[in-house]
Design an enzyme around this catalytic site. Structure first.
Site, PDB file in Angstrom:
ATOM      1  N   GLY A  60       0.769  -1.235   0.000  1.00  0.00           N
ATOM      2  CA  GLY A  60       0.000   0.000   0.000  1.00  0.00           C
ATOM      3  C   GLY A  60       0.800   1.285   0.000  1.00  0.00           C
ATOM      4  O   GLY A  60       0.238   2.362   0.174  1.00  0.00           O
ATOM      5  N   TRP A  62       2.297   3.001  -2.414  1.00  0.00           N
ATOM      6  CA  TRP A  62       1.894   3.959  -3.449  1.00  0.00           C
ATOM      7  C   TRP A  62       0.479   4.470  -3.203  1.00  0.00           C
ATOM      8  O   TRP A  62       0.198   5.653  -3.387  1.00  0.00           O
ATOM      9  CB  TRP A  62       2.006   3.318  -4.836  1.00  0.00           C
ATOM     10  CG  TRP A  62       3.405   3.290  -5.371  1.00  0.00           C
ATOM     11  CD1 TRP A  62       4.568   3.355  -4.649  1.00  0.00           C
ATOM     12  CD2 TRP A  62       3.794   3.196  -6.737  1.00  0.00           C
ATOM     13  NE1 TRP A  62       5.646   3.299  -5.483  1.00  0.00           N
ATOM     14  CE2 TRP A  62       5.215   3.199  -6.766  1.00  0.00           C
ATOM     15  CE3 TRP A  62       3.097   3.092  -7.929  1.00  0.00           C
ATOM     16  CZ2 TRP A  62       5.937   3.112  -7.955  1.00  0.00           C
ATOM     17  CZ3 TRP A  62       3.814   3.004  -9.121  1.00  0.00           C
ATOM     18  CH2 TRP A  62       5.211   3.014  -9.138  1.00  0.00           C
ATOM     19  N   ASP A  80      -4.162  -6.167  -6.050  1.00  0.00           N
ATOM     20  CA  ASP A  80      -2.939  -6.954  -5.902  1.00  0.00           C
ATOM     21  C   ASP A  80      -3.323  -8.405  -5.639  1.00  0.00           C
ATOM     22  O   ASP A  80      -4.420  -8.684  -5.128  1.00  0.00           O
ATOM     23  CB  ASP A  80      -2.087  -6.431  -4.742  1.00  0.00           C
ATOM     24  CG  ASP A  80      -0.619  -6.869  -4.856  1.00  0.00           C
ATOM     25  OD1 ASP A  80       0.228  -6.000  -5.104  1.00  0.00           O
ATOM     26  OD2 ASP A  80      -0.337  -8.072  -4.703  1.00  0.00           O
ATOM     27  N   ASP A  96      -6.008 -11.666  -9.162  1.00  0.00           N
ATOM     28  CA  ASP A  96      -5.014 -11.742 -10.232  1.00  0.00           C
ATOM     29  C   ASP A  96      -5.397 -10.802 -11.369  1.00  0.00           C
ATOM     30  O   ASP A  96      -6.405 -11.014 -12.047  1.00  0.00           O
ATOM     31  CB  ASP A  96      -4.942 -13.186 -10.728  1.00  0.00           C
ATOM     32  CG  ASP A  96      -3.815 -13.419 -11.716  1.00  0.00           C
ATOM     33  OD1 ASP A  96      -3.237 -12.430 -12.210  1.00  0.00           O
ATOM     34  OD2 ASP A  96      -3.514 -14.598 -11.995  1.00  0.00           O
ATOM     35  N   ASP A 121       3.164  -0.999 -10.125  1.00  0.00           N
ATOM     36  CA  ASP A 121       4.417  -1.451  -9.521  1.00  0.00           C
ATOM     37  C   ASP A 121       4.457  -2.981  -9.535  1.00  0.00           C
ATOM     38  O   ASP A 121       5.137  -3.604  -8.723  1.00  0.00           O
ATOM     39  CB  ASP A 121       4.527  -0.913  -8.089  1.00  0.00           C
ATOM     40  CG  ASP A 121       5.982  -0.807  -7.614  1.00  0.00           C
ATOM     41  OD1 ASP A 121       6.872  -0.665  -8.472  1.00  0.00           O
ATOM     42  OD2 ASP A 121       6.218  -0.862  -6.401  1.00  0.00           O
ATOM     43  N   LYS A 161       6.518   0.091 -13.521  1.00  0.00           N
ATOM     44  CA  LYS A 161       7.826  -0.540 -13.312  1.00  0.00           C
ATOM     45  C   LYS A 161       8.129  -1.401 -14.530  1.00  0.00           C
ATOM     46  O   LYS A 161       7.301  -2.216 -14.955  1.00  0.00           O
ATOM     47  CB  LYS A 161       7.803  -1.408 -12.058  1.00  0.00           C
ATOM     48  CG  LYS A 161       9.096  -2.176 -11.806  1.00  0.00           C
ATOM     49  CD  LYS A 161       8.939  -3.196 -10.702  1.00  0.00           C
ATOM     50  CE  LYS A 161       8.793  -2.530  -9.348  1.00  0.00           C
ATOM     51  NZ  LYS A 161       8.707  -3.533  -8.251  1.00  0.00           N
TER      52      LYS A 161
END
Length: 206
Positions: A60, A62, A80, A96, A121, A161
């Protein structure tokens, strides 16, 4: 069973990491918060009232930064595979992202509301084999970019990312075709030995 050399090295780095210590002092859940803070300072990504989607959000770090800036008039939707303790102002889905069910949940929550920013991320579980890990990582970036192009408002932004290697040039080229400005950043809070870098795309063409 003893720890491997790599896990022992990670633990030593973790305990001596200035950003780990700072995150505890500042009340952030992870050192990753400072990566987004630095990216925002450099690229002016966040402002009050925005609608933001946070992919790969746990634990958490971000989402905390985003929720604090967008405020009560904004909206933050996070997801997530791992569980995440609740954050005020953040709607979290555990599941997912590569599955249609999770994508539908995010889209339903956004509910046709124009999205200002998609941040990712996400990273796969790393095996240590570049030939396996990099394609998996870039597949997640591709999915995140697909979502961004589906939901972003005109001039919206995308941050992800990425890892240099197979598929990187393709993602870069794709992003440059959809956004007016694309930069690659390596925040100070990223560990020097990490291959991770961040793609920052601004000015979605629609």
């Amino acid at each position: 069973m003893g720890r491997s050399k790599s896990s022992s090295r990670w633990l030593n780095e973790h305990h001596s990491d200035v950003y780990v210590k700072k995150s505890k002092e500042d009340g952030f859940r992870s050192r990753a918060s400072y990566k987004l803070i630095e990216l925002d300072r450099q690229d002016k990504l966040l402002r009050p009232g925005m609608t933001v989607i946070d992919l790969g959000a746990a634990p958490g770090g971000w989402s905390q930064v985003v929720a604090d800036v967008v405020g009560d008039q904004g909206k933050v939707v996070a997801c997530d595979l791992l569980s995440m303790d609740s954050i005020a102002g953040v709607t979290f889905f555990q599941g997912d992202f590569t599955e249609d069910e999770m994508l539908d949940a995010i889209l339903n929550e956004v509910n046709s509301r124009p999205v200002d920013l998609v941040i990712s991320d996400m990273a796969p579980n790393m095996s240590g084999m570049k030939s396996v890990d990099i394609p998996k990582a870039m597949y997640l970036v591709e999915l995140a970019l697909d979502l961004a192009c589906r939901v972003l408002k005109k001039n919206g932004c995308f941050v992800a990312k990425v890892f240099q290697g197979e598929g990187f040039d393709q993602i870069l080229q794709e992003s440059r075709g959809r956004f007016s400005s694309v930069n690659i950043r390596k925040p100070d809070a990223s560990r020097a030995r990490s291959r991770e870098i961040y793609l920052v795309a601004k000015g979605f063409r629609g």
